[in-house]
Design a protein around this motif. Structure first.
Motif, PDB file in Angstrom:
ATOM      1  N   ALA A   1      59.014 165.340  71.371  1.00 51.79           N
ATOM      2  CA  ALA A   1      58.025 166.185  70.699  1.00 51.79           C
ATOM      3  C   ALA A   1      58.188 167.652  71.106  1.00 51.79           C
ATOM      4  CB  ALA A   1      56.611 165.706  71.019  1.00 51.79           C
ATOM      5  N   MET A   2      58.423 167.893  72.417  1.00 47.59           N
ATOM      6  CA  MET A   2      58.608 169.264  72.895  1.00 47.59           C
ATOM      7  C   MET A   2      59.864 169.876  72.295  1.00 47.59           C
ATOM      8  SD  MET A   2      57.554 171.734  75.061  1.00 47.59           S
ATOM      9  CE  MET A   2      56.905 171.280  76.667  1.00 47.59           C
ATOM     10  N   ALA A   3      60.958 169.084  72.260  1.00 44.62           N
ATOM     11  CA  ALA A   3      62.222 169.586  71.703  1.00 44.62           C
ATOM     12  C   ALA A   3      62.059 169.971  70.236  1.00 44.62           C
ATOM     13  CB  ALA A   3      63.314 168.529  71.863  1.00 44.62           C
ATOM     14  N   GLU A   4      61.323 169.155  69.488  1.00 42.98           N
ATOM     15  CA  GLU A   4      61.103 169.455  68.067  1.00 42.98           C
ATOM     16  C   GLU A   4      60.328 170.758  67.897  1.00 42.98           C
ATOM     17  OE1 GLU A   4      59.151 166.067  66.474  1.00 42.98           O
ATOM     18  OE2 GLU A   4      60.991 164.896  66.218  1.00 42.98           O
ATOM     19  N   ARG A   5      59.326 170.944  68.743  1.00 37.02           N
ATOM     20  CA  ARG A   5      58.501 172.156  68.633  1.00 37.02           C
ATOM     21  C   ARG A   5      59.270 173.403  69.043  1.00 37.02           C
ATOM     22  NH1 ARG A   5      54.506 168.203  70.384  1.00 37.02           N
ATOM     23  NH2 ARG A   5      52.933 167.990  68.746  1.00 37.02           N
ATOM     24  N   LEU A   6      60.249 173.238  69.948  1.00 37.07           N
ATOM     25  CA  LEU A   6      61.055 174.378  70.383  1.00 37.07           C
ATOM     26  C   LEU A   6      62.291 174.577  69.515  1.00 37.07           C
ATOM     27  CD1 LEU A   6      60.963 174.003  74.278  1.00 37.07           C
ATOM     28  CD2 LEU A   6      59.596 175.490  72.840  1.00 37.07           C
ATOM     29  N   ASP A   7      62.526 173.640  68.588  1.00 35.87           N
ATOM     30  CA  ASP A   7      63.666 173.707  67.684  1.00 35.87           C
ATOM     31  C   ASP A   7      64.985 173.685  68.447  1.00 35.87           C
ATOM     32  OD1 ASP A   7      64.966 173.796  65.242  1.00 35.87           O
ATOM     33  OD2 ASP A   7      64.974 175.983  65.152  1.00 35.87           O
ATOM     34  N   ILE A   8      65.062 172.808  69.459  1.00 36.77           N
ATOM     35  CA  ILE A   8      66.304 172.581  70.186  1.00 36.77           C
ATOM     36  C   ILE A   8      66.516 171.079  70.295  1.00 36.77           C
ATOM     37  CG2 ILE A   8      66.199 174.726  71.518  1.00 36.77           C
ATOM     38  CD1 ILE A   8      65.079 173.221  73.848  1.00 36.77           C
ATOM     39  N   SER A   9      67.719 170.661  70.698  1.00 37.57           N
ATOM     40  CA  SER A   9      68.003 169.234  70.786  1.00 37.57           C
ATOM     41  C   SER A   9      67.280 168.611  71.984  1.00 37.57           C
ATOM     42  CB  SER A   9      69.508 169.001  70.922  1.00 37.57           C
ATOM     43  OG  SER A   9      69.965 169.471  72.181  1.00 37.57           O
ATOM     44  N   GLU A  10      67.036 167.319  71.897  1.00 38.70           N
ATOM     45  CA  GLU A  10      66.373 166.610  72.992  1.00 38.70           C
ATOM     46  C   GLU A  10      67.217 166.654  74.259  1.00 38.70           C
ATOM     47  OE1 GLU A  10      64.333 162.201  73.738  1.00 38.70           O
ATOM     48  OE2 GLU A  10      64.991 162.813  71.725  1.00 38.70           O
ATOM     49  N   SER A  11      68.538 166.494  74.116  1.00 36.73           N
ATOM     50  CA  SER A  11      69.422 166.542  75.284  1.00 36.73           C
ATOM     51  C   SER A  11      69.457 167.950  75.883  1.00 36.73           C
ATOM     52  CB  SER A  11      70.837 166.102  74.891  1.00 36.73           C
ATOM     53  OG  SER A  11      71.378 166.969  73.894  1.00 36.73           O
ATOM     54  N   GLY A  12      69.377 168.959  75.003  1.00 30.44           N
ATOM     55  CA  GLY A  12      69.368 170.342  75.479  1.00 30.44           C
ATOM     56  C   GLY A  12      68.134 170.632  76.304  1.00 30.44           C
ATOM     57  N   LEU A  13      66.969 170.174  75.837  1.00 27.10           N
ATOM     58  CA  LEU A  13      65.727 170.368  76.579  1.00 27.10           C
ATOM     59  C   LEU A  13      65.758 169.611  77.899  1.00 27.10           C
ATOM     60  CD1 LEU A  13      62.858 171.400  76.868  1.00 27.10           C
ATOM     61  CD2 LEU A  13      62.068 169.441  75.525  1.00 27.10           C
ATOM     62  N   CYS A  14      66.297 168.387  77.852  1.00 25.40           N
ATOM     63  CA  CYS A  14      66.395 167.574  79.072  1.00 25.40           C
ATOM     64  C   CYS A  14      67.227 168.290  80.128  1.00 25.40           C
ATOM     65  CB  CYS A  14      66.996 166.218  78.740  1.00 25.40           C
ATOM     66  SG  CYS A  14      67.117 165.105  80.170  1.00 25.40           S
ATOM     67  N   SER A  15      68.348 168.850  79.700  1.00 26.80           N
ATOM     68  CA  SER A  15      69.217 169.581  80.628  1.00 26.80           C
ATOM     69  C   SER A  15      68.510 170.804  81.219  1.00 26.80           C
ATOM     70  CB  SER A  15      70.492 170.012  79.898  1.00 26.80           C
ATOM     71  OG  SER A  15      71.320 170.787  80.746  1.00 26.80           O
ATOM     72  N   LYS A  16      67.773 171.527  80.382  1.00 24.33           N
ATOM     73  CA  LYS A  16      67.039 172.701  80.849  1.00 24.33           C
ATOM     74  C   LYS A  16      65.976 172.311  81.873  1.00 24.33           C
ATOM     75  CE  LYS A  16      67.448 175.271  76.443  1.00 24.33           C
ATOM     76  NZ  LYS A  16      67.817 176.643  76.774  1.00 24.33           N
ATOM     77  N   GLU A  17      65.281 171.211  81.609  1.00 27.74           N
ATOM     78  CA  GLU A  17      64.200 170.769  82.491  1.00 27.74           C
ATOM     79  C   GLU A  17      64.712 170.236  83.826  1.00 27.74           C
ATOM     80  OE1 GLU A  17      60.440 169.533  79.628  1.00 27.74           O
ATOM     81  OE2 GLU A  17      61.561 167.970  80.673  1.00 27.74           O
TER      82      GLU A  17
END
Length: 276
Positions: free
Chosen positions: A117-133
C-alpha cells in the motif's frame, strides 16, 4: 522545481499532491549572510551549497535540511515549506549521530500500512520501497519521498528524520516564501555568533533602523492598527507594513506626518533622541 516534482500518487488521503518549497535561500537572505558563510557553517563547499540553494540539483540531500535545522533551530518542516511556523520541534532525546530514515518503517508498521500500500502511494515498486526501508543508513529516500510519507503518516519530516520525538506536526503551511520574524532572525544570528557580520551595507542599515525607529512602538502605544496609520497617511496597508519591516525606506514626508500624529519629535520617532 525539479522534474520529479509533479509525480502523481494514488492516495485517497490527499486532496492534492503534497508539495514543498525550499526556504534555504530565503532563510539565508533573512539572516543577511553570504552564501560562503552559511556553506562554511554547514561544512560544505560554496559551489555545492549554491546548487542546493537554487534547486539546480536533481535531488536535495536530506542531510542539508537536518543540518540546517540543527544549526538554526528552525524545523525541517519550515525549511521545506510544509509549515509556516519557524520554531523547531522539541529535540529528540535520542538523536542519532548520523542521519537515518529507520523511523519510516517503524511508523508505517505501527500504523498498520502494508509495504504494498505504501509503495503504491509513493508510486515506486514494492521491492524498491523494501530496499529503502531495510537500509535506512543509505538515505535512499528522496526529499519528495519524505514529504509524501510525512503527509501519509500525518506526522512531520522532523519526526521521520529523528530530529524530534513529537509526532504531531505543526499546522500545514502554504509552500511559499514568508518573512522570517525579526525576533527569530536575531535569535539565530546570536546562536551562530553572527551579530557583527552583515552581507551588505543595506542589511546593516536595516538592522539599525529596526532597532531604533519607533514606528511600531508608537503605533501600539496609541492603540492603532496598521490599517489606521495607513489610512491616515493615505496609503495601503501593505505599503505601510513594509515601512515597519524596513523603516529605512519610509519617505521623510511620512515621518513628518507621523510625528504630528503622535505628537512627538522626528528625532524621537527615528530613535536619535529620547526626548519626546
Amino acid at each position: 522545481m525539479p522534474r520529479w516534482y509533479d509525480r502523481k500518487i494514488n492516495n485517497a488521503y490527499f486532496s492534492e499532491t503534497p508539495k514543498y518549497y525550499s526556504r534555504i535561500k530565503d532563510v539565508r537572505l533573512a539572516l543577511a549572510i553570504r552564501s560562503a558563510t552559511l556553506a562554511r557553517l554547514l561544512h560544505i563547499d560554496e559551489v555545492t551549497f549554491l546548487g542546493y540553494e537554487e534547486n539546480r540539483t536533481t535531488e536535495l540531500p536530506l542531510e542539508l535540511f537536518m543540518d540546517m535545522s540543527i544549526l538554526t533551530g528552525l524545523s525541517a518542516d519550515y525549511l521545506l515549506g510544509l509549515t509556516d511556523e519557524p520554531a523547531a520541534y522539541s529535540p529528540s532525546l535520542q538523536m542519532p549521530e548520523n542521519l537515518t530514515t529507520e523511523r519510516i518503517r517503524e511508523y508505517r508498521i505501527n500504523h498498520g500500512i502494508t509495504l504494498k500500500a505504501m509503495a503504491e502511494r509513493l508510486d515506486i515498486s514494492e521491492s524498491g520501497l523494501c530496499s529503502k526501508e531495510l537500509h535506512p543508513e543509505t538515505l535512499s529516500f528522496t526529499i519528495l519521498d519524505i514529504v509524501l510519507i510525512a503527509y501519509l503518516l500525518e506526522t512531520s519530516v522532523d519526526y521521520l528524520l529523528h530530529l524530534t520525538d513529537e509526532f504531531v506536526p505543526h499546522k500545514r503551511g502554504l509552500h511559499r516564501k514568508i518573512t522570517l520574524p525579526t525576533d527569530e532572525v536575531i535569535r539565530i544570528r546570536k546562536k551562530l555568533h553572527l551579530e557583527n557580520i552583515y552581507a551588505t551595507t543595506e542589511n546593516e542599515i536595516n538592522k539599525y533602523c529596526l532597532q531604533h525607529f519607533r514606528l511600531r512602538e508608537l503605533r501600539l502605544a496609541n492603540g492603532l492598527r496598521q490599517k489606521d496609520v495607513a489610512d491616515f497617511l493615505g496609503i495601503n496597508i501593505m505599503t505601510y507594513g513594509g515601512y515597519e519591516r524596513k523603516p529605512q525606506i519610509i519617505p521623510i514626508y511620512f515621518l513628518i506626518k507621523l510625528a504630528k500624529l503622535y505628537g512627538c519629535t522626528i528625532d524621537y520617532l527615528v530613535g536619535s533622541s529620547d526626548i519626546f
